[in-house]
Design a protein around this motif. Structure first.
Motif, PDB file in Angstrom:
ATOM      1  N   LEU A 187      28.360  45.269  45.123  1.00 65.24           N
ATOM      2  CA  LEU A 187      28.739  45.407  46.688  1.00 65.24           C
ATOM      3  C   LEU A 187      29.805  44.679  47.022  1.00 65.24           C
ATOM      4  CD1 LEU A 187      28.018  46.403  49.493  1.00 65.24           C
ATOM      5  CD2 LEU A 187      26.551  44.644  49.835  1.00 65.24           C
ATOM      6  N   GLY A 188      30.051  43.343  46.406  1.00 63.66           N
ATOM      7  CA  GLY A 188      31.117  42.284  46.808  1.00 63.66           C
ATOM      8  C   GLY A 188      30.964  41.234  46.190  1.00 63.66           C
ATOM      9  N   THR A 189      31.961  40.226  46.411  1.00 62.74           N
ATOM     10  CA  THR A 189      32.118  39.088  45.856  1.00 62.74           C
ATOM     11  C   THR A 189      32.646  38.075  46.852  1.00 62.74           C
ATOM     12  OG1 THR A 189      34.114  39.123  44.813  1.00 62.74           O
ATOM     13  CG2 THR A 189      32.054  39.871  43.396  1.00 62.74           C
ATOM     14  N   ALA A 190      32.492  36.769  46.628  1.00 63.61           N
ATOM     15  CA  ALA A 190      32.824  35.967  47.500  1.00 63.61           C
ATOM     16  C   ALA A 190      33.166  34.571  47.014  1.00 63.61           C
ATOM     17  CB  ALA A 190      32.326  35.899  49.069  1.00 63.61           C
ATOM     18  N   THR A 191      34.029  33.769  47.639  1.00 65.62           N
ATOM     19  CA  THR A 191      33.925  32.223  47.359  1.00 65.62           C
ATOM     20  C   THR A 191      34.315  31.584  48.692  1.00 65.62           C
ATOM     21  OG1 THR A 191      36.393  32.051  46.964  1.00 65.62           O
ATOM     22  CG2 THR A 191      34.992  32.443  44.808  1.00 65.62           C
ATOM     23  N   LEU A 192      33.529  30.463  49.069  1.00 64.54           N
ATOM     24  CA  LEU A 192      33.596  29.887  50.334  1.00 64.54           C
ATOM     25  C   LEU A 192      33.470  28.583  50.101  1.00 64.54           C
ATOM     26  CD1 LEU A 192      32.386  31.344  53.421  1.00 64.54           C
ATOM     27  CD2 LEU A 192      31.630  29.237  53.142  1.00 64.54           C
ATOM     28  N   TRP A 240      33.249  26.489  58.474  1.00 63.13           N
ATOM     29  CA  TRP A 240      33.775  27.232  57.312  1.00 63.13           C
ATOM     30  C   TRP A 240      35.010  26.511  57.212  1.00 63.13           C
ATOM     31  CZ3 TRP A 240      32.704  33.272  57.375  1.00 63.13           C
ATOM     32  CH2 TRP A 240      31.308  33.482  57.178  1.00 63.13           C
ATOM     33  N   GLU A 241      35.740  26.546  55.872  1.00 62.73           N
ATOM     34  CA  GLU A 241      37.146  26.081  55.750  1.00 62.73           C
ATOM     35  C   GLU A 241      37.973  26.818  55.141  1.00 62.73           C
ATOM     36  OE1 GLU A 241      36.410  22.543  53.346  1.00 62.73           O
ATOM     37  OE2 GLU A 241      35.373  21.311  55.035  1.00 62.73           O
ATOM     38  N   HIS A 242      37.355  27.710  53.885  1.00 60.60           N
ATOM     39  CA  HIS A 242      38.118  28.804  53.373  1.00 60.60           C
ATOM     40  C   HIS A 242      37.090  29.793  52.927  1.00 60.60           C
ATOM     41  CE1 HIS A 242      40.300  30.794  49.522  1.00 60.60           C
ATOM     42  NE2 HIS A 242      41.105  30.782  50.772  1.00 60.60           N
ATOM     43  N   LEU A 243      37.621  31.170  53.195  1.00 62.45           N
ATOM     44  CA  LEU A 243      36.782  32.203  52.554  1.00 62.45           C
ATOM     45  C   LEU A 243      37.731  33.292  51.934  1.00 62.45           C
ATOM     46  CD1 LEU A 243      34.134  34.087  52.750  1.00 62.45           C
ATOM     47  CD2 LEU A 243      35.194  35.085  54.921  1.00 62.45           C
ATOM     48  N   ARG A 244      37.219  33.677  50.728  1.00 68.00           N
ATOM     49  CA  ARG A 244      37.884  34.805  50.051  1.00 68.00           C
ATOM     50  C   ARG A 244      36.770  35.660  49.670  1.00 68.00           C
ATOM     51  NH1 ARG A 244      40.218  32.119  45.900  1.00 68.00           N
ATOM     52  NH2 ARG A 244      42.480  32.249  47.171  1.00 68.00           N
ATOM     53  N   THR A 245      36.975  36.970  49.808  1.00 73.08           N
ATOM     54  CA  THR A 245      35.691  38.062  49.831  1.00 73.08           C
ATOM     55  C   THR A 245      36.422  39.293  49.517  1.00 73.08           C
ATOM     56  OG1 THR A 245      33.873  38.950  50.721  1.00 73.08           O
ATOM     57  CG2 THR A 245      35.578  38.597  52.290  1.00 73.08           C
ATOM     58  N   THR A 246      35.639  40.142  48.576  1.00 70.93           N
ATOM     59  CA  THR A 246      36.162  41.597  48.464  1.00 70.93           C
ATOM     60  C   THR A 246      34.903  42.322  48.639  1.00 70.93           C
ATOM     61  OG1 THR A 246      35.506  41.338  46.085  1.00 70.93           O
ATOM     62  CG2 THR A 246      37.772  40.461  46.620  1.00 70.93           C
ATOM     63  N   VAL A 247      35.298  43.768  48.814  1.00 70.36           N
ATOM     64  CA  VAL A 247      33.981  44.593  49.320  1.00 70.36           C
ATOM     65  C   VAL A 247      34.284  45.857  48.759  1.00 70.36           C
ATOM     66  CG1 VAL A 247      32.920  45.783  51.175  1.00 70.36           C
ATOM     67  CG2 VAL A 247      33.705  43.539  51.413  1.00 70.36           C
ATOM     68  N   ALA A 248      33.323  46.426  48.048  1.00 74.25           N
ATOM     69  CA  ALA A 248      33.402  47.839  47.560  1.00 74.25           C
ATOM     70  C   ALA A 248      32.960  48.982  48.593  1.00 74.25           C
ATOM     71  CB  ALA A 248      32.417  47.883  46.274  1.00 74.25           C
ATOM     72  N   PRO A 249      33.982  49.461  49.065  1.00 73.83           N
ATOM     73  CA  PRO A 249      33.866  50.398  50.446  1.00 73.83           C
ATOM     74  C   PRO A 249      32.751  51.366  49.977  1.00 73.83           C
ATOM     75  CG  PRO A 249      36.077  50.742  49.660  1.00 73.83           C
ATOM     76  CD  PRO A 249      35.513  49.408  49.049  1.00 73.83           C
ATOM     77  N   THR A 250      32.697  51.793  48.653  1.00 71.33           N
ATOM     78  CA  THR A 250      32.062  53.178  48.318  1.00 71.33           C
ATOM     79  C   THR A 250      30.451  52.721  48.497  1.00 71.33           C
ATOM     80  OG1 THR A 250      32.245  52.352  46.118  1.00 71.33           O
ATOM     81  CG2 THR A 250      33.674  53.953  46.892  1.00 71.33           C
ATOM     82  N   ALA A 251      30.141  51.561  48.628  1.00 69.15           N
ATOM     83  CA  ALA A 251      28.568  51.041  48.699  1.00 69.15           C
ATOM     84  C   ALA A 251      28.306  50.742  50.132  1.00 69.15           C
ATOM     85  CB  ALA A 251      28.563  49.684  47.836  1.00 69.15           C
TER      86      ALA A 251
END
Length: 310
Positions: free
Chosen positions: A143-148, A90-101
């Protein structure tokens, strides 16, 4: 392009090799199918009970990251035809998570990850550089999104990059003795064995605690400390600087600068950011000696502000 689906009797085990897990019950993905030439959907199943990824009746946000890690590994070797002998980094990770899920229920959670590769660049000597965007849902609920951004290297190039550390068995065997943990409650964990930070004399600075006997974080020998261990350390450090207020990580923005070796101490520092847009954001740095090896930010929300249910 060929899709694969695990058998009903062994839903995750059929993919354990492709996702780099030696323990079949740690393979979360169960199958995939193509949507377009550069877009696939990967199915995953989260167990109703887990020794590491569930705390206080809720899945930890890092299970989302582990699911996308496995999904990308699976697609790398199937949809993109990259040999299993290639090594992924991995070089770069950006992620978001919906904690209610993230609430754990009595039955396993069904997760779908739609993966779009926005870049697949194949180099002349066999290395491949990839960029992807992922949207995850749980039973249809966001649930969430990510770019990697990540890369794969054939053995001849990877061995040259790693030099004396190329042999995973030898590098793994050089791991330093296990250090003492900080209190589990300080970092949002219920069990000492899951703590990846050790105390130092400096505030908001810890030594990375590397327990190679931890069967989730280290289920097989590695030539360097895995990125998932660094991400767990970042989340635990963000909780530690927020103590005693319990928080939940809801976003990560991280860069993997160098390989982190087993035979040298690695230190983690954390500081809460300030400013009008910095609420809940914690800056994380990791160094081995004087070299930055990992950095980023963890965005948190107070646990009490997260409503129950999905």
């Amino acid at each position: 392009m060929t899709s694969t689906t695990a058998t009903q009797d062994d839903p995750a085990g059929a993919h354990s090799t492709l996702v780099r897990k030696s323990l079949q019950d740690e393979a979360l993905v169960t199958g995939w199918r193509p949507l377009t030439d550069n877009c696939q959907v990967v199915q995953a199943r989260w167990p109703a009970r887990h020794r590491f990824y569930i705390e206080r009746g809720r899945y930890t946000p890092l299970i989302v990251t582990e699911s996308l890690r496995q999904a990308l590994a699976l697609l790398t070797h199937t949809a993109h035809g990259i040999p299993l002998s290639h090594r992924l980094g991995w070089e770069h990770l950006r992620t978001t998570v919906a904690p209610t899920a993230l609430e754990a229920g009595p039955e396993p959670a069904e997760v779908a990850l739609v993966v779009r590769h926005t870049e697949v660049t194949r180099r002349r000597l066999g290395s491949v550089h990839l960029a992807s965007r992922i949207e995850a849902t749980r039973s249809g609920v966001p649930l969430g999104t990510a770019t990697l951004r990540y890369s794969t290297h054939p053995p001849v190039i990877y061995d040259r990059l790693r030099g004396p550390y190329a042999d995973a068995e030898a590098a793994f065997a050089r791991s330093l003795p296990l250090t003492a943990p900080v209190p589990a409650s300080l970092v949002g964990r219920g069990r000492e064995r899951d703590v990846v930070l050790s105390p130092t004399a400096e505030p908001h600075r810890w030594r990375l605690r590397v327990d190679t006997a931890h069967r989730v974080l280290f289920d097989h020998p590695h030539d360097h400390i895995p990125g998932m261990v660094l991400l767990e350390a970042a989340c635990q450090a963000a909780q530690a600087v927020s103590a005693p207020r319990p928080v939940v990580p809801v976003a990560l923005d991280t860069t993997f600068t160098r390989y982190v070796e087993f035979d040298r101490p690695c230190h983690i520092t954390a500081r809460q950011l300030t400013g009008p847009d910095a609420d809940g954001r914690v800056a994380i740095d990791a160094h081995q000696g004087d070299r930055l090896v990992f950095s980023g930010t963890v965005t948190t929300r107070p646990d009490g502000e997260i409503p129950a249910g999905r």
